[in-house]
Motif scaffolding. Structure first.
Motif, PDB file in Angstrom:
ATOM      1  N   LEU A 211      -8.560 -31.317 -18.385  1.00 50.23           N
ATOM      2  CA  LEU A 211      -9.199 -31.408 -19.693  1.00 50.23           C
ATOM      3  C   LEU A 211      -8.923 -30.169 -20.533  1.00 50.23           C
ATOM      4  CD1 LEU A 211     -12.659 -32.952 -18.687  1.00 50.23           C
ATOM      5  CD2 LEU A 211     -10.813 -34.090 -19.933  1.00 50.23           C
ATOM      6  N   ARG A 212      -8.976 -29.012 -19.929  1.00 53.14           N
ATOM      7  CA  ARG A 212      -8.715 -27.781 -20.688  1.00 53.14           C
ATOM      8  C   ARG A 212      -7.263 -27.715 -21.155  1.00 53.14           C
ATOM      9  NH1 ARG A 212     -10.963 -22.938 -17.128  1.00 53.14           N
ATOM     10  NH2 ARG A 212      -9.993 -24.195 -15.502  1.00 53.14           N
ATOM     11  N   ARG A 213      -6.340 -28.199 -20.327  1.00 51.26           N
ATOM     12  CA  ARG A 213      -4.941 -28.197 -20.756  1.00 51.26           C
ATOM     13  C   ARG A 213      -4.710 -29.168 -21.905  1.00 51.26           C
ATOM     14  NH1 ARG A 213      -3.966 -28.169 -15.107  1.00 51.26           N
ATOM     15  NH2 ARG A 213      -3.384 -30.382 -15.174  1.00 51.26           N
ATOM     16  N   LEU A 214      -5.535 -30.216 -21.968  1.00 51.01           N
ATOM     17  CA  LEU A 214      -5.434 -31.172 -23.065  1.00 51.01           C
ATOM     18  C   LEU A 214      -6.191 -30.731 -24.306  1.00 51.01           C
ATOM     19  CD1 LEU A 214      -5.801 -34.520 -21.059  1.00 51.01           C
ATOM     20  CD2 LEU A 214      -3.708 -33.529 -22.000  1.00 51.01           C
ATOM     21  N   GLY A 215      -6.822 -29.579 -24.256  1.00 56.59           N
ATOM     22  CA  GLY A 215      -7.555 -29.068 -25.413  1.00 56.59           C
ATOM     23  C   GLY A 215      -8.999 -29.501 -25.475  1.00 56.59           C
ATOM     24  N   ILE A 216      -9.521 -30.107 -24.410  1.00 55.29           N
ATOM     25  CA  ILE A 216     -10.921 -30.533 -24.352  1.00 55.29           C
ATOM     26  C   ILE A 216     -11.657 -29.487 -23.543  1.00 55.29           C
ATOM     27  CG2 ILE A 216     -12.506 -32.395 -23.732  1.00 55.29           C
ATOM     28  CD1 ILE A 216     -10.122 -34.297 -23.846  1.00 55.29           C
ATOM     29  N   GLY A 217     -12.203 -28.500 -24.222  1.00 49.51           N
ATOM     30  CA  GLY A 217     -12.768 -27.359 -23.514  1.00 49.51           C
ATOM     31  C   GLY A 217     -14.261 -27.415 -23.292  1.00 49.51           C
ATOM     32  N   THR A 218     -14.991 -28.284 -23.978  1.00 47.75           N
ATOM     33  CA  THR A 218     -16.444 -28.339 -23.846  1.00 47.75           C
ATOM     34  C   THR A 218     -16.885 -29.733 -23.417  1.00 47.75           C
ATOM     35  OG1 THR A 218     -16.795 -28.962 -26.159  1.00 47.75           O
ATOM     36  CG2 THR A 218     -16.698 -26.604 -25.645  1.00 47.75           C
ATOM     37  N   LEU A 219     -18.082 -29.792 -22.860  1.00 48.86           N
ATOM     38  CA  LEU A 219     -18.631 -31.083 -22.456  1.00 48.86           C
ATOM     39  C   LEU A 219     -18.911 -31.967 -23.665  1.00 48.86           C
ATOM     40  CD1 LEU A 219     -21.126 -29.876 -19.697  1.00 48.86           C
ATOM     41  CD2 LEU A 219     -18.899 -30.976 -19.363  1.00 48.86           C
ATOM     42  N   GLY A 220     -19.269 -31.365 -24.790  1.00 50.22           N
ATOM     43  CA  GLY A 220     -19.505 -32.147 -25.988  1.00 50.22           C
ATOM     44  C   GLY A 220     -18.244 -32.835 -26.473  1.00 50.22           C
ATOM     45  N   ALA A 221     -17.103 -32.129 -26.450  1.00 45.73           N
ATOM     46  CA  ALA A 221     -15.838 -32.748 -26.836  1.00 45.73           C
ATOM     47  C   ALA A 221     -15.456 -33.863 -25.882  1.00 45.73           C
ATOM     48  CB  ALA A 221     -14.745 -31.687 -26.895  1.00 45.73           C
ATOM     49  N   PHE A 222     -15.733 -33.668 -24.601  1.00 38.94           N
ATOM     50  CA  PHE A 222     -15.455 -34.710 -23.612  1.00 38.94           C
ATOM     51  C   PHE A 222     -16.342 -35.924 -23.839  1.00 38.94           C
ATOM     52  CE2 PHE A 222     -15.388 -35.733 -18.807  1.00 38.94           C
ATOM     53  CZ  PHE A 222     -14.379 -36.660 -19.001  1.00 38.94           C
ATOM     54  N   ALA A 223     -17.627 -35.699 -24.162  1.00 39.14           N
ATOM     55  CA  ALA A 223     -18.556 -36.806 -24.353  1.00 39.14           C
ATOM     56  C   ALA A 223     -18.252 -37.612 -25.608  1.00 39.14           C
ATOM     57  CB  ALA A 223     -19.994 -36.271 -24.406  1.00 39.14           C
ATOM     58  N   ARG A 224     -17.537 -37.056 -26.569  1.00 42.38           N
ATOM     59  CA  ARG A 224     -17.220 -37.791 -27.800  1.00 42.38           C
ATOM     60  C   ARG A 224     -16.062 -38.763 -27.639  1.00 42.38           C
ATOM     61  NH1 ARG A 224     -18.633 -32.737 -30.164  1.00 42.38           N
ATOM     62  NH2 ARG A 224     -16.461 -32.017 -30.113  1.00 42.38           N
ATOM     63  N   LEU A 225     -15.382 -38.728 -26.492  1.00 42.47           N
ATOM     64  CA  LEU A 225     -14.313 -39.689 -26.256  1.00 42.47           C
ATOM     65  C   LEU A 225     -14.898 -41.065 -25.994  1.00 42.47           C
ATOM     66  CD1 LEU A 225     -12.023 -37.586 -23.872  1.00 42.47           C
ATOM     67  CD2 LEU A 225     -11.836 -37.839 -26.353  1.00 42.47           C
ATOM     68  N   ARG A 226     -14.056 -42.090 -26.115  1.00 41.86           N
ATOM     69  CA  ARG A 226     -14.495 -43.448 -25.817  1.00 41.86           C
ATOM     70  C   ARG A 226     -14.431 -43.685 -24.311  1.00 41.86           C
ATOM     71  NH1 ARG A 226     -11.748 -48.009 -29.244  1.00 41.86           N
ATOM     72  NH2 ARG A 226      -9.908 -47.189 -28.146  1.00 41.86           N
ATOM     73  N   ALA A 227     -15.430 -44.427 -23.810  1.00 46.62           N
ATOM     74  CA  ALA A 227     -15.521 -44.650 -22.372  1.00 46.62           C
ATOM     75  C   ALA A 227     -14.290 -45.360 -21.833  1.00 46.62           C
ATOM     76  CB  ALA A 227     -16.783 -45.450 -22.041  1.00 46.62           C
ATOM     77  N   GLY A 228     -13.768 -46.340 -22.562  1.00 44.44           N
ATOM     78  CA  GLY A 228     -12.590 -47.063 -22.100  1.00 44.44           C
ATOM     79  C   GLY A 228     -11.368 -46.166 -22.007  1.00 44.44           C
TER      80      GLY A 228
END
Length: 562
Positions: A211-228
């Motif tokens: 996730l960090r290599r993809l630029g998703i560094g925080t849990l909030g950014a991860f949670a904003r993705l779509r579940a699918g």
């Protein structure tokens, strides 16, 4: 209703459609360090760090104040803090010392689950209503543990396991429904706090790194993705982390009937009054439970350990398990729990011998198809040998059946460590490390438990030693005679090599060849534990070769060659 208002209503409905349970987490900071102090493995007044032979795994506040951090290598940490006390990691010690804390919590709250030593999870709804508020529950737990177990702790309350764990580390009570906002600014690396097994820790570490290599560094950014999208890109482990980042449980609530619990039990006849006898039965039960789970292709989220005594009393403990636990991990949890009960510091040991042991795998869920290892099943001979070793261990004691483990070191004595049969056979020091000054191969085939006292002399009968420059003294001397001194005045036979045919007795041996010396100087920067000396290899006439070491002017036989 406008389109934006409708979209926001749908998002709100999605967030509130599934509510995570309200959990309270009790966390003891730096518990491995506290356990080392309580068990006497480290002094209470010095900065302390626990290591796994590679990096530091736990650091106390005094060491952190000098710049020492978890994940550092030992040499780097000692450079920052020369007075640092290093203690080898011992999971069994952590569990045994944590038992009084768990019993103190059980005295005021029911339904306690141990996630790992130093961390207790419990439902917050019922206890908080009983005492009045969640703040009152936290104060009650902190005060009880301090009074009865003599340990400081922190309590956090939140929706969902991850939020409750982080709230405990912050000493906060997160208001209901706000766990997602509380987690939003946290780094994705915080997902590792929920791991309870080596496998789950490795999977979550890989996920957070990706996730960090993809630029998703925080849990909030991860949670904003779509579940699918998360499921398609990161698979099941990504979905679990995604739900945790949103303040939910790792797995959704199932609407179908759950899998039945898997139970294994054993009646102890005669009753087990000794720890090693109970541990022997517990190991067999843990292996049987893991085999049943494998045959069903299932994993469990909780392991309940129950012990019943002759007097009718019961001891029960529930362990939270994240992912598929191996047979060794299940065995270790059961054995450590029995040690905590029978040899713990709490004074609440069983009042009578144990007559029954029972293990229950709770919250059983499918885990895919179970398969054998890459090289197939263990052979029948290996299984029979393992069972025989366990049987002898049950008769003689857990510390009487040992297996050697190779690890790093300079002397032959340092390169082999004996561990109890059934424990994890992993060296504390990496053998592939350079280890400058290591004794050259081949190593002695036999290393006595206690070195043999010896004398080394020249042809004229004068003593031979090693000087400060690492050379034999007197200069140019050739060692001619080795005399092995008797132990306690007895001329006891000493076995060398793998067989029983070649023996060495105390007496004098003519030296026909020699190599060395190899000077050693270890831990010279410490006031205690420093070692210095020199090793010499000797070829003897009519006897096996030996490895001798000189320390403080005295010679010792350290090993015997074939």
């Amino acid at each position: 209703m406008t389109m934006s208002a409708l979209t926001e209503r749908r998002r709100t409905a999605a967030r509130t459609a599934e509510l995570a349970p309200r959990l309270a987490v009790l966390w003891v900071p730096d518990w491995p360090v506290a356990a080392a102090v309580l068990s006497g493995a480290a002094p209470a007044h010095a900065p302390i760090a626990v290591h796994d032979s590679r990096v530091l795994t736990a650091v106390d506040a005094r060491a952190r104040s000098q710049g020492v951090r978890r994940g550092m290598r030992r040499r780097t940490a000692q450079g920052l803090c020369p007075d640092l006390e290093l203690v080898a990691m011992d999971e069994g010690r952590d569990v045994r010392a944590f038992e009084p804390v768990v019993q103190a919590v059980e005295g005021v709250v029911a339904g306690v689950e141990v996630s790992r030593p130093g961390l207790v999870v419990l439902a917050a709804g019922g206890p908080s209503r009983y005492v009045g508020t969640e703040e009152a529950l936290a104060e009650l737990l902190v005060g009880t543990v301090a009074d009865e177990a003599g340990t400081e702790c922190q309590v956090g309350v939140a929706d969902g396991l991850l939020a409750a764990l982080l709230a405990a580390r912050d000493g906060l009570i997160v208001p209901p429904g706000t766990s997602a906002e509380y987690l939003a600014g946290r780094p994705v690396r915080d997902l590792l706090h929920v791991a309870t097994t080596r496998e789950s820790h490795a999977r979550l570490a890989d996920l957070s790194d990706l996730l960090r290599r993809l630029g998703i560094g925080t849990l909030g950014a991860f949670a904003r993705l779509r579940a699918g999208d998360v499921l398609a890109r990161f698979g099941d482990v990504g979905t679990q982390g995604y739900r945790l980042a949103r303040g939910l449980d790792a797995r959704p609530v199932s609407v179908r009937r759950p899998e039945p619990d898997v139970t294994v039990r054993a009646d102890l006849d005669p009753p087990a009054a000794r720890l090693d006898t109970a541990a022997f039965a517990a190991r067999r039960l843990a292996e049987d439970l893991q085999n049943r789970l494998l045959r069903r292709g299932a994993v469990c989220a909780r392991l309940r350990v129950l012990a019943r005594t002759e007097g009718g009393s019961e001891l029960v403990r529930t362990w939270r398990i994240d992912g598929a636990a191996t047979a060794t991990e299940l065995t270790d949890r059961v054995r450590w729990q029995l040690e905590g009960w029978l040899n713990g510091r709490s004074g609440q040991a069983p009042s009578a011998p144990l007559v029954r042991l029972e293990l229950v795998a709770e919250e059983v869920t499918p885990a895919g198809t179970a398969q054998d290892g890459l090289w197939g099943r263990r052979s029948r001979g290996e299984q029979q040998a393992g069972r025989a070793a366990l049987r002898v261990q049950g008769l003689l004691g857990s510390s009487q059946v040992l297996t050697p483990v190779l690890e790093g070191g300079r002397s032959p004595r340092d390169q082999v460590r004996l561990v109890a049969w059934g424990d994890e056979a992993v060296g504390l020091r990496p053998p592939e490390a350079p280890w400058p000054g290591r004794i050259p191969r081949p190593l002695p085939a036999t290393v006595p438990d206690v070195p043999w006292r010896a004398e080394l002399t020249a042809a004229d009968g004068g003593p031979v030693t090693v000087g400060g420059r690492g050379t034999l003294v007197p200069a140019g001397v050739v060692p001619a005679l080795l005399r092995i001194l008797p132990e306690d005045g007895e001329d006891a036979a000493r076995t060398s090599g793998r067989g029983q045919s070649r023996r060495m007795r105390s007496g004098s041996y003519r030296i026909t060849g020699w190599a060395g010396p190899w000077p050693i100087g270890e831990r010279w920067w410490q006031t205690t534990g420093a070692r210095s000396g020199a090793y010499v290899q000797l070829l003897l006439d009519g006897a096996p070769g030996v490895l001798v070491v000189v320390r403080d002017g005295r010679w010792w036989v350290e090993g015997v060659y074939d």
